[in-house]
Design a protein around this motif. Structure first.
Motif, PDB file in Angstrom:
ATOM      1  N   ASP A  56       0.953  -1.243   0.177  1.00  0.00           N
ATOM      2  CA  ASP A  56      -0.078   0.003   0.007  1.00  0.00           C
ATOM      3  C   ASP A  56       0.890   1.106  -0.068  1.00  0.00           C
ATOM      4  OD1 ASP A  56      -0.603   0.829   3.297  1.00  0.00           O
ATOM      5  OD2 ASP A  56       0.912  -0.718   2.422  1.00  0.00           O
ATOM      6  N   LEU A  57       0.395   2.373  -0.085  1.00  0.00           N
ATOM      7  CA  LEU A  57       0.999   3.809  -0.061  1.00  0.00           C
ATOM      8  C   LEU A  57       1.855   4.081   1.065  1.00  0.00           C
ATOM      9  CD1 LEU A  57       1.400   6.254  -1.795  1.00  0.00           C
ATOM     10  CD2 LEU A  57      -0.338   7.164  -0.682  1.00  0.00           C
ATOM     11  N   SER A  58       1.322   3.438   2.252  1.00  0.00           N
ATOM     12  CA  SER A  58       2.007   3.685   3.431  1.00  0.00           C
ATOM     13  C   SER A  58       3.446   2.896   3.434  1.00  0.00           C
ATOM     14  CB  SER A  58       1.294   3.153   4.766  1.00  0.00           C
ATOM     15  OG  SER A  58       0.111   4.004   4.922  1.00  0.00           O
ATOM     16  N   SER A  59       3.364   1.635   3.045  1.00  0.00           N
ATOM     17  CA  SER A  59       4.511   0.926   3.210  1.00  0.00           C
ATOM     18  C   SER A  59       5.556   1.268   2.171  1.00  0.00           C
ATOM     19  CB  SER A  59       4.086  -0.720   2.855  1.00  0.00           C
ATOM     20  OG  SER A  59       3.265  -1.145   3.339  1.00  0.00           O
ATOM     21  N   LEU A  60       4.963   1.921   1.129  1.00  0.00           N
ATOM     22  CA  LEU A  60       6.115   2.458  -0.062  1.00  0.00           C
ATOM     23  C   LEU A  60       6.617   3.704   0.749  1.00  0.00           C
ATOM     24  CD1 LEU A  60       7.067   2.944  -3.145  1.00  0.00           C
ATOM     25  CD2 LEU A  60       4.968   4.156  -3.439  1.00  0.00           C
ATOM     26  N   THR A  61       5.874   4.513   1.101  1.00  0.00           N
ATOM     27  CA  THR A  61       6.474   5.702   1.977  1.00  0.00           C
ATOM     28  C   THR A  61       7.595   5.456   2.844  1.00  0.00           C
ATOM     29  OG1 THR A  61       4.125   6.923   1.498  1.00  0.00           O
ATOM     30  CG2 THR A  61       5.806   7.743   2.980  1.00  0.00           C
ATOM     31  N   ILE A  62       7.279   4.220   3.638  1.00  0.00           N
ATOM     32  CA  ILE A  62       8.222   3.959   4.551  1.00  0.00           C
ATOM     33  C   ILE A  62       9.422   3.467   3.998  1.00  0.00           C
ATOM     34  CG2 ILE A  62       8.682   2.360   6.370  1.00  0.00           C
ATOM     35  CD1 ILE A  62       5.672   2.389   7.019  1.00  0.00           C
ATOM     36  N   ARG A  63       9.386   2.607   2.957  1.00  0.00           N
ATOM     37  CA  ARG A  63      10.674   2.310   2.061  1.00  0.00           C
ATOM     38  C   ARG A  63      11.332   3.454   1.712  1.00  0.00           C
ATOM     39  NH1 ARG A  63      10.649  -0.771  -1.882  1.00  0.00           N
ATOM     40  NH2 ARG A  63       8.802  -0.517  -2.713  1.00  0.00           N
ATOM     41  N   LYS A  95      16.953   8.027   4.099  1.00  0.00           N
ATOM     42  CA  LYS A  95      17.836   7.790   5.481  1.00  0.00           C
ATOM     43  C   LYS A  95      19.192   7.343   5.245  1.00  0.00           C
ATOM     44  CE  LYS A  95      17.790   5.267   9.807  1.00  0.00           C
ATOM     45  NZ  LYS A  95      17.360   4.046  10.530  1.00  0.00           N
ATOM     46  N   GLU A  96      18.901   6.200   4.477  1.00  0.00           N
ATOM     47  CA  GLU A  96      20.385   5.578   4.427  1.00  0.00           C
ATOM     48  C   GLU A  96      21.450   6.111   3.657  1.00  0.00           C
ATOM     49  OE1 GLU A  96      21.222   1.137   2.650  1.00  0.00           O
ATOM     50  OE2 GLU A  96      20.436   0.948   4.498  1.00  0.00           O
ATOM     51  N   GLY A 135      20.793  10.687   4.981  1.00  0.00           N
ATOM     52  CA  GLY A 135      20.714  11.132   6.129  1.00  0.00           C
ATOM     53  C   GLY A 135      19.320  11.169   6.614  1.00  0.00           C
ATOM     54  N   MET A 136      19.134  11.376   8.101  1.00  0.00           N
ATOM     55  CA  MET A 136      17.781  11.289   8.696  1.00  0.00           C
ATOM     56  C   MET A 136      17.044  12.790   8.234  1.00  0.00           C
ATOM     57  SD  MET A 136      15.759   9.487  10.489  1.00  0.00           S
ATOM     58  CE  MET A 136      16.853   8.462  11.585  1.00  0.00           C
ATOM     59  N   LEU A 137      17.928  13.938   8.348  1.00  0.00           N
ATOM     60  CA  LEU A 137      17.331  15.083   7.985  1.00  0.00           C
ATOM     61  C   LEU A 137      16.618  15.187   6.694  1.00  0.00           C
ATOM     62  CD1 LEU A 137      19.717  17.511   9.408  1.00  0.00           C
ATOM     63  CD2 LEU A 137      17.647  16.997  10.610  1.00  0.00           C
ATOM     64  N   LYS A 138      17.245  14.365   5.695  1.00  0.00           N
ATOM     65  CA  LYS A 138      16.711  14.606   4.251  1.00  0.00           C
ATOM     66  C   LYS A 138      15.312  13.569   4.441  1.00  0.00           C
ATOM     67  CE  LYS A 138      18.421  17.046   1.327  1.00  0.00           C
ATOM     68  NZ  LYS A 138      17.828  17.819   0.518  1.00  0.00           N
ATOM     69  N   ALA A 139      15.598  12.611   5.187  1.00  0.00           N
ATOM     70  CA  ALA A 139      14.244  11.815   5.205  1.00  0.00           C
ATOM     71  C   ALA A 139      13.122  12.344   5.712  1.00  0.00           C
ATOM     72  CB  ALA A 139      14.765  10.345   6.140  1.00  0.00           C
ATOM     73  N   PHE A 140      13.280  13.135   6.813  1.00  0.00           N
ATOM     74  CA  PHE A 140      12.095  13.923   7.244  1.00  0.00           C
ATOM     75  C   PHE A 140      11.663  15.052   6.332  1.00  0.00           C
ATOM     76  CE2 PHE A 140      13.300  11.927  11.307  1.00  0.00           C
ATOM     77  CZ  PHE A 140      11.864  11.713  11.906  1.00  0.00           C
ATOM     78  N   GLU A 177      10.714   0.910  -6.696  1.00  0.00           N
ATOM     79  CA  GLU A 177       9.165   0.607  -6.526  1.00  0.00           C
ATOM     80  C   GLU A 177       8.886  -1.066  -7.350  1.00  0.00           C
ATOM     81  OE1 GLU A 177       6.673   4.364  -7.223  1.00  0.00           O
ATOM     82  OE2 GLU A 177       7.173   3.304  -9.178  1.00  0.00           O
ATOM     83  N   LYS A 178      10.234  -1.313  -7.965  1.00  0.00           N
ATOM     84  CA  LYS A 178      10.272  -2.626  -8.419  1.00  0.00           C
ATOM     85  C   LYS A 178      10.803  -3.784  -7.668  1.00  0.00           C
ATOM     86  CE  LYS A 178       9.941  -1.503 -13.509  1.00  0.00           C
ATOM     87  NZ  LYS A 178      10.682  -1.611 -14.694  1.00  0.00           N
ATOM     88  N   ASP A 179      12.126  -3.296  -7.043  1.00  0.00           N
ATOM     89  CA  ASP A 179      12.756  -4.564  -6.435  1.00  0.00           C
ATOM     90  C   ASP A 179      12.437  -4.436  -4.847  1.00  0.00           C
ATOM     91  OD1 ASP A 179      14.063  -2.414  -5.149  1.00  0.00           O
ATOM     92  OD2 ASP A 179      15.870  -2.267  -6.218  1.00  0.00           O
ATOM     93  N   GLN A 180      11.401  -3.787  -4.390  1.00  0.00           N
ATOM     94  CA  GLN A 180      11.199  -3.872  -3.090  1.00  0.00           C
ATOM     95  C   GLN A 180      12.109  -3.922  -2.007  1.00  0.00           C
ATOM     96  OE1 GLN A 180       7.600  -4.445  -2.263  1.00  0.00           O
ATOM     97  NE2 GLN A 180       7.422  -3.745  -4.267  1.00  0.00           N
ATOM     98  N   SER A 181      12.933  -2.855  -2.208  1.00  0.00           N
ATOM     99  CA  SER A 181      14.135  -2.657  -1.351  1.00  0.00           C
ATOM    100  C   SER A 181      13.693  -2.169  -0.130  1.00  0.00           C
ATOM    101  CB  SER A 181      14.972  -1.783  -1.885  1.00  0.00           C
ATOM    102  OG  SER A 181      15.718  -1.921  -3.057  1.00  0.00           O
ATOM    103  N   PHE A 182      14.172  -2.573   1.322  1.00  0.00           N
ATOM    104  CA  PHE A 182      13.727  -2.103   2.416  1.00  0.00           C
ATOM    105  C   PHE A 182      12.354  -2.666   2.939  1.00  0.00           C
ATOM    106  CE2 PHE A 182      16.548   1.256   0.873  1.00  0.00           C
ATOM    107  CZ  PHE A 182      17.641   1.151   1.753  1.00  0.00           C
ATOM    108  N   ARG A 183      11.837  -3.746   2.028  1.00  0.00           N
ATOM    109  CA  ARG A 183      10.503  -4.335   2.312  1.00  0.00           C
ATOM    110  C   ARG A 183      10.726  -5.003   3.924  1.00  0.00           C
ATOM    111  NH1 ARG A 183       6.600  -7.437  -1.374  1.00  0.00           N
ATOM    112  NH2 ARG A 183       5.122  -8.182   0.141  1.00  0.00           N
TER     113      ARG A 183
END
Length: 1625
Positions: free
Chosen positions: A595-602, A608-609, A612-617, A665-671
């Motif tokens: 779903d959209l939430s899972s994609l956003t989290i990935r 972040k990786e 960095g964390m500031l860019k992620a926020f 979106e294709k390879d499902q990284s960080f799933r």
């Protein structure tokens, strides 16, 4: 020899007595001592003592009510022997005490004589009236019933009916019938009609709504919970009750009905209830449990009425005097025994002694050790409690004797040593270790607490717990109950945006933790380089609240708030998937759709990786920015997330961000990381809250206001730890807090603000071999079956529902995971058919529990059975019973259980036995636990946690419940039980089950206790010389107390302790703590505590006299004032009093020996606190209270002070709701997670209990304010514009004042404005008076107002202190002179600092409660002092524009130069504080109530008062100093000077222009009020004569002649002042 000397000594004493008698005989005959007698009765008519007994017994145990009914019917039915009231009481008591044991019988007797169950019967009368009025009666019944509905036996009941607050009026017997049955569909007055209906009671079930049942209802113990309801209204003792009862008992046993009794003896049925059934109904309910004070009054200004005292009717023969009391060392009962022939002379001598011993002043050197001398007298007495009571309740008569006692230094030394640890004069009291609030204690509360302890002790004794252990259990205090459970969220799933201890941006901050202890300005933050506050938000990044929260975090972070911010991200869809799969992800990844939430989290994890964390926020902030820029108010869409990703990485990315996005979106990284984060949130249980904040683990709302409140709440805890050195620069604060009080999972039903814990006692279901819980078999974790299990989970499950099977399955999984401290028992809460698949399923569980629970694989077997049954029979709705049997056999073999034996047991299972067991389960769950058939719930050691269909309850929640309950309620009890040496118990029964049952029983019953968790270390105080130790160590009740015997609390406590000692034989340790080095008399009053006895019931007829306070031999020449010391929830008023109770001068009684007064319990006060989660109390919130038929009988508003509110009520069922208008537009009532439009409140007890009322803003109204100040100028209101804060209620309730309807408050009158010649807008004037003199002034003030205006006038009088005569005259006066009036009152809130002197209390009522004492519909009111004469049209003042100020006062005159020395506001503190503002006089002022409420002026005044009043030197003139002091916050409009003139302060040159004249006290001349009135005001004598003539005409008396005016001699200035000196300075 010793005998002869002793006899000679006695003879000498008698000779001396006789000699002394001769000297005082003449004086004694001239002035014999007088007595005072006081009674207090309830406002409602009498109720049956027999029915009250049944209610009292049902409090002990619900089934006792039915047992009492059967005992009475079997022994007294048809008994026609004549009995007296006392005989009947003894008979009722004797039958009742067969059902209770030990000291509980004494409590039962005391409660019976106290009439404490009478309000419950009044409530039943209300329900009976509603029952009759809900059905059209037949013509013959209707004729009888509708002719007023009042019996001749209850005279005056019509008047009671007119009182709208008295909702429980006894109905008249309809058509001569005394009993009827209400089924919701019909009323049955004959047994034959009922029997016809019982043939098919279900036929009306779908058409008519069944009657509503209440917690207090008596439901027959053998009733079937799901059956149709049949309520019997009738009274034990009547023949019809017996017939109906027998019929309904049989029907109940057959499962036809749920039988309920509501005891009611309708008016007119008294003669049909037998001699004893009617005892108590013919007389008013005279109450006990209160104190009466006669205080010595300072009469410096001689403010007494000089009218001739009229003779009144003697109410009753007064009590005989107690001659065994010591008087100046003589015990006259013994003297009279030896010399009966000298009775009259000896009594004259006694009277003389009593008259001569009264003292209200002593020299300083005599006062110095008075407290220590009193303690010495008490501790050396043979009966210390009696001695203490005699001293502090007759102190003015014994003080001179006490002051001459030689003091033992050891007593003084011990007292002074103890006072190094406790302040002098401080009083404390604890019952079985729990502190009691001494200010709040009363007899009813004390009886409840003692009954609670004795009842528990009785139950534990039946469980064979040793008496020494019982004492330990009752004295054990649980840890303080709190909702401060911290969720242990420590993990890698927390994404922190900052770290205060590491990040460079915080390097300039100081790291000294001691700065936390430094004072700062309110709201100022402390910037310390230490992670003290961890604000971690749990959110779904694809929701609006999630994205708004992230924006908020970034803003606060950029503003360098000293908080460490973090987030835990989850997907709502992932949570739903986990719930559907038992907390696990499906094995096939194809079954998980992203779903959209899972994609956003990935994407967040990728940024972040990589960056960095500031860019992620920043990425999450950009998602919200794009969503808002697009103008959409819904949750974000895919293109917002993709656009934000590209925008965030566009500047720094080495490869095009679009390509990176497609790849991700294709390879499902960080799933896996995304799923793990959602799984973590699922296990924590926080997904249920949508968005939430964890402040160091404490759960809060997610908005910014909640964050600041959470930070402010946490700060004092951190400061405390820093102060004690428990947190230093090396401490990890988060680790410390979460390690000490962290929980692994959050469930708002178990912990948190919405967890409204309900506890039930399980003891009664364990005592006895046939008891239900004795026969329940339990499941245990593998290998722990023989271990003691402190925690017992009883699962009430409906196995025909999906939720029920799910809960059962989770219970099995909970044991499979493993629990060494808990066991699980099953209570099947569903209907079953012996041929159904559900019955087979239940049988399998019952057999597994009883015969196979020791098998290693039994939990696996049941787990697999649940899975199969849930899938095949609940989800798929299979009906194939054979398939289920085959599967059971297969699973048994697979798990090491012999299938042959198991299947054999299954086929031989007794249906009849199981049916009986299921009925018991249903009755237990409904009757004791309070849950209906088909409901799922968990009962953990008595704590009931419902599991509604909307809630998912997992095995992890059972682990949470176990850990929370074990830590808070069970562990300390388990420690005691494990150390018990069991006696008289069969060693074979001392198994783990017996011990676990004992623990379940004890912890459940202890949890139902309503008592403080606070204690004190009394043992630290020495008790060798200055203390009293009574009783044995084996007593069930133990009292620890620290007392000042010469204090107002000591007066009350001495009586309560004596009652307690007679009722429950407690052990006591009383350490005395008097004030040292007194400079004034500590007590200037006489005091009596009113306690009922069996002697209050007549032994010659059926009369119940009731208890009374009796003061024998009171001083003749001292002026006394009477006050009542009543429980907090009582509002009382005098209803019969010939004499002025404010100024009692007994020498004026003439031939009358005893002054008598009767008070009435006018109303009970319902109080409460209103709160809004994470916000300040909703000040100004308007509420209304009423019945179903009349929803608005009383109203009030919520104070800012603690969110406090109060309303007047009477016994009955009431409904509270928010008032129409802005209050109900913005808010809704909230009870836990549920929201309601109204709240039901039951009033059935003489002692009130505060109502905690939660409210919440409606959706979309969160940011609107309740109070919207109108324009500063009030001229707009004159034009009729009322669109504002309370406009709707003003329109809705406009008939309450100045309109066409009747006011809803009692004690009022309403006249036609046109017919009495008065036209225009009504002028509202309020005043207060106490004592006959000020009531005389008040009538004159009323006449002066009316003679100077042609407009309608309504007077509002504070009811508290008005005499019965005034209340008798004022309705006639209103009719004669054409004005309206209303009596209003407000009970002093318990939390507000109390005044002790009556005069200061009256002053306080003038100013402290203006916003709440009047109906909300009143817009403006003028206060006019009672002793004021009006010479102008008050309409001019009423219409004056106050320029937006809530109050308007007249400044003090300054043109009488003789008074300059008394103008304290011209110098010192007041001059500096006023800063040029005038000091105003309080004799006349205007209150704009709309502005006053809008600006919360009342709240502000109470805050100032609370701060200042604790200093005895502040607010010496309370009603005047307070508004003048507060005028910088509560602005005052200064009225023109001519609006108030008084001779003391104003020169004669301005008198001609005066619009009102006030009779101010003159501190120079101290001229009596009456003398000054006649001299100063020319028209006063004529107005006085007119008022007195009218009063005499109404009361049927001759008017006294008017005295001539005498100019007073000028007296020298007196420095010493008292309270009255300052009155109206």
């Amino acid at each position: 020899m010793e005998t002869r000397v002793g006899s000679g000594f006695r003879v000498m004493i008698l000779i001396v007595v006789c000699a002394m008698v001769c000297g005082c005989l003449v004086d004694a005959e001239i002035q014999r001592p007088k007595n005072v007698q006081v009674a207090l009765r309830a406002k409602w008519p009498g109720t049956s003592v027999l029915l009250e007994a049944g209610e009292l017994l049902s409090k002990e145990w619900k089934d006792h009510f039915w047992e009492f009914v059967e005992v009475w019917l079997n022994n007294e039915s048809g008994n026609t022997d004549p009995y007296t009231a006392k005989d009947c009481l003894q008979k009722i008591y004797n039958y009742g005490k067969t059902l209770v044991t030990g000291q509980l019988t004494s409590v039962f007797e005391l409660s019976l004589t106290l009439r404490s169950a009478s309000p419950r019967l009044v409530l039943y009368q209300q329900l009976a009236e509603e029952s009759l009025s809900s059905f059209p009666l037949s013509d013959d019944m209707h004729t009888n019933f509708n002719d007023g509905g009042v019996s001749d036996a209850n005279e005056g009941e019509e008047a009671k009916k007119a009182d709208s607050l008295l909702v429980g009026v006894n109905p008249r017997s309809p058509g001569g019938k005394c009993c009827w049955v209400d089924t919701g569909a019909a009323l049955f007055f004959d047994v034959s009609e009922l029997q016809l209906w019982l043939r098919n009671p279900h036929k009306d079930g779908d058409v008519f709504q069944q009657p509503e049942l209440f917690e207090f209802d008596h439901v027959y113990f053998d009733s079937s919970p799901g059956s149709p309801i049949a309520i019997l209204y009738g009274a034990l003792g009547t023949e019809c009750f017996k017939e109906f009862h027998r019929t309904l008992v049989e029907a109940s046993k057959e499962g036809k009905v749920k039988y309920v009794v509501r005891p009611v003896l309708p008016s007119g049925c008294e003669s049909k209830s037998g001699y004893c059934g009617a005892v108590g109904t013919r007389d008013p309910v005279n109450l006990g449990g209160y104190g009466v004070e006669l205080a010595l009054k300072n009469m410096e200004y001689k403010a007494m009425d000089d009218s001739e005292i009229k003779k009144g009717v003697t109410l009753e023969d007064p009590h005989t005097e107690d001659l065994s009391q010591e008087v100046r060392g003589f015990i006259f009962s013994k003297i009279l025994e030896r010399k009966p022939e000298l009775t009259s002379e000896i009594m004259a001598f006694r009277d003389s002694l009593l008259s001569s011993t009264v003292s209200d002043t002593l020299n300083v050197w005599e006062l110095k050790d008075l407290g220590h001398q009193t303690v010495q007298k008490i501790v050396h007495a043979s009966d210390p409690l009696h001695s203490m009571q005699e001293i502090n309740q007759n102190f003015p008569s014994v003080v001179s004797y006490l002051s001459r006692m030689k003091l033992d230094d050891s007593i003084k030394d011990e007292i002074l040593a103890n006072q190094r640890m406790i302040p002098p004069g401080k009083s404390l009291m604890a019952l079985n270790g729990a502190l009691i609030d001494i200010e709040d204690i009363d007899l009813f509360l004390l009886i409840d607490m003692v009954h609670q302890e004795l009842s528990l002790a009785d139950q534990y004794a039946k469980l064979k717990v040793p008496s020494s252990t019982i004492r330990k259990l009752l004295s054990t205090l649980p840890p303080p109950e709190s909702n401060s459970f911290r969720v242990d969220f420590r993990s890698d799933h927390v994404q922190y945006i900052n770290n205060l201890e590491v990040d460079a941006r915080y390097k300039q901050w100081r790291s000294n933790l001691n700065e936390l202890l430094m004072p700062v300005f309110p709201g100022q933050l402390r910037y310390i380089r230490k992670n003290l506050f961890h604000a971690v938000y749990v959110l779904d990044p694809a929701t609006i609240c999630g994205l708004e929260t992230v924006d908020n975090i970034v803003t606060l972070f950029e503003n360098s708030l000293p908080i460490r911010f973090g987030v835990i991200l989850y997907s709502t869809k992932m949570i739903e998937t986990l719930q559907a799969n038992g907390g696990e992800f499906p094995h096939l990844e194809s079954e998980i759709n992203e779903d959209l939430s899972s994609l956003t989290i990935r994407l967040f994890f990728h940024i972040k990786e990589s960056h960095g964390m500031l860019k992620a926020f920043e990425f999450l902030s950009n998602v919200n920015k794009l969503r808002m820029d697009s103008g959409e108010e819904d949750a974000p869409a895919l293109h917002h997330v993709e656009g934000a990703f590209v925008e965030t990485l566009l500047q720094k990315a080495k490869t095009p961000p679009q390509d990176t996005l497609l790849k991700l979106e294709k390879d499902q990284s960080f799933r896996e990381s995304s799923q793990a984060s959602s799984l973590f949130v699922f296990k924590l249980g926080l997904a249920k809250l949508e968005c939430s904040l964890l402040m160091n683990g404490l759960v809060h709302n997610y908005d910014e206001e909640a964050l600041m409140n959470a930070m402010n709440d946490e700060l004092p805890r951190i400061q405390e730890h820093v102060y004690y050195g428990q947190i230093n620069s090396r401490t990890d604060v988060l680790d410390k807090f979460l390690s000490e009080s962290g929980i692994q999972r959050y469930n708002p039903q178990i912990v948190g603000d919405k967890a409204k814990s309900k506890f039930v006692s399980l003891t009664a279901s364990i005592v006895g071999d046939e008891s239900l819980l004795n026969n329940v078999e339990y499941f245990h974790s593998t290998g722990t079956i023989d271990d003691l299990k402190p925690v017992t989970h009883l699962l009430a499950v409906d196995v025909t529902s999906r939720k029920g099977v799910k809960l059962l399955h989770e219970g099995i999984r909970y044991l499979m995971v493993g629990s060494a401290n808990a066991r699980v028992g099953l209570l099947f809460n569903s209907d079953f058919d012996a041929d159904s698949y559900s019955f087979i399923f239940m049988k399998a569980f019952e057999i597994a529990a009883s015969s196979y629970s020791h098998k290693k694989q039994v939990l696996n077997f049941l787990d697999q059975l649940c899975t199969f049954y849930g899938n095949e029979y609940i989800l798929e709705s299979s009906q194939n019973s054979q398939a289920l049997l085959d599967k059971i056999s297969q699973l048994a073999d697979a798990n090491g259980i012999q299938s042959k034996g198991f299947m054999s047991a299954l086929s031989e299972f007794s249906v009849a036995k199981f049916t009986s067991h299921m009925k018991k389960v249903g009755q237990f769950l409904y009757g004791q636990v309070g849950i209906e058939k088909g409901t799922n719930a968990v009962v953990t050691n008595g704590r009931v946690v419902p599991v509604p269909d909307s809630v998912t309850f997992l095995s992890q929640d059972l682990h949470l419940l176990e850990s929370v309950e074990f830590k808070q309620r069970i562990k300390h009890v388990a420690d005691i039980i494990e150390e018990v040496t069991w006696e008289n118990v069969d060693p074979d029964t001392l198994m783990s089950k017996f011990m676990s049952d004992i623990l379940m029983s004890v912890t459940s019953s202890l949890s139902t206790r309503d008592r403080s968790s606070e204690s004190a270390r009394f043992e630290m105080l020495s008790a060798e010389h200055s203390a009293v130790v009574l009783g044995s160590e084996n007593s069930t009740i133990h009292i620890d107390a620290v007392l000042d015997p010469l204090s107002s609390s000591g007066q009350k406590l001495s009586s309560l302790l004596r009652i307690l000692s007679k009722c429950s034989q407690p052990s006591m340790r009383l350490v005395f703590n008097p004030m040292s080095s007194l400079v004034d008399l500590p007590l200037k009053n006489y005091y009596r505590f009113v306690t009922p006895t069996m002697d209050d019931f007549s032994n010659t007829d059926l009369t119940v006299h009731g208890p009374k306070a009796f003061f024998a031999n009171m001083p003749l020449s001292k002026t006394l004032t009477m006050n009542l010391d009543v429980p907090e929830s009582w509002l009382v008023e005098p209803v019969i009093a010939v004499h002025d109770l404010d100024n009692i001068l007994l020498e004026n009684l003439g031939d009358t020996r005893t002054l008598q007064a009767v008070f009435e319990l006018e109303a009970l006060i319902l109080t409460g606190h209103c709160s809004e989660k994470d916000h300040e109390p909703p000040r100004g919130l308007q509420m209304i209270l009423g019945t179903k038929r009349n929803p608005h009988l009383v109203d009030t508003l919520v104070m800012a002070n603690l969110g406090y509110w109060q309303m007047k009520v009477s016994p009955g069922v009431w409904y509270l709701q928010l008032a129409p208008g802005r209050s109900s537009d913005l808010y809704v009532l909230q009870d836990g997670p549920e929201k309601h439009s109204m709240k039901r409140i039951t009033i059935d007890y003489l002692r009130g209990k505060p109502v905690h009322l939660g409210v919440a803003k409606k959706k979309g109204k969160e940011h609107e304010k309740l109070l919207i100040p109108s324009d500063d100028d009030d001229s707009s209101r004159k034009q009729g514009d009322k669109e504002g804060w309370n406009s709707n209620i003003l329109k809705w309730a406009s008939s309450l004042i100045g309109g066409n309807g009747h006011t809803k408050n009692s004690g009022s009158t309403k006249l036609d404005n046109v017919s009495n010649g008065r036209k225009g807008k009504t002028i509202n004037i309020f005043s207060i008076a106490s004592g006959h003199l000020y009531e005389r002034f008040l009538k004159i003030m009323i006449l002066s107002v009316l003679k100077n205006t042609q407009r309608p006038v309504k007077f509002w009088f504070i009811k508290n202190y008005l005499s019965p005569q005034f209340k008798d005259v004022i309705p006639h006066m209103a009719q004669e002179y054409g004005f309206e009036y209303e009596l209003v009152t407000y009970k002093w809130p318990s939390w507000l600092h109390k005044q002790k002197e009556k005069q200061r209390i009256i002053w306080a009522y003038k100013i402290l409660f203006l916003d709440v004492i009047f109906p909300l519909s009143l817009e403006k009111v003028i206060f006019v002092d009672a002793d004021q004469i009006v010479r102008a049209d008050m309409g001019e003042l009423y219409d004056m524009n106050l320029k937006g100020r809530p109050l308007a006062y007249t400044p003090f005159c300054d043109n009488n130069r003789d008074m300059d020395g008394f103008r304290f506001w011209k110098q010192g503190f007041w001059k500096e504080h006023l800063r040029g503002r005038p000091y105003h006089i309080s004799a006349l002022y205007v209150v704009d109530l709309i502005k006053f409420r809008e600006t919360a002026a009342g709240d502000n005044l109470r805050v100032f008062y609370e701060t200042l009043s604790k200093d005895p030197n502040s607010l010496s003139n309370l009603d005047q100093d307070l508004p003048n002091y507060a005028q910088h916050t509560v602005p005052i409009f200064s009225l023109p000077q001519e609006w108030l003139w008084c001779e003391s302060w104003c020169g004669n040159s301005t008198k001609a222009r005066a619009k009102t004249i006030d009779l101010c006290n003159n501190p120079m001349t101290k001229e009596p009020k009456l003398q000054g009135a006649r001299r100063i005001v020319a028209e006063w004598p004529d107005l006085d004569q007119e008022a007195r003539h009218f009063t005499s005409k109404i009361l049927g008396e001759d008017a006294s002649p008017v005295e001539k005016v005498v100019s007073p001699p000028v007296q020298p200035q007196v420095v010493e002042e008292d309270l009255e000196t300052k009155d109206e300075l």
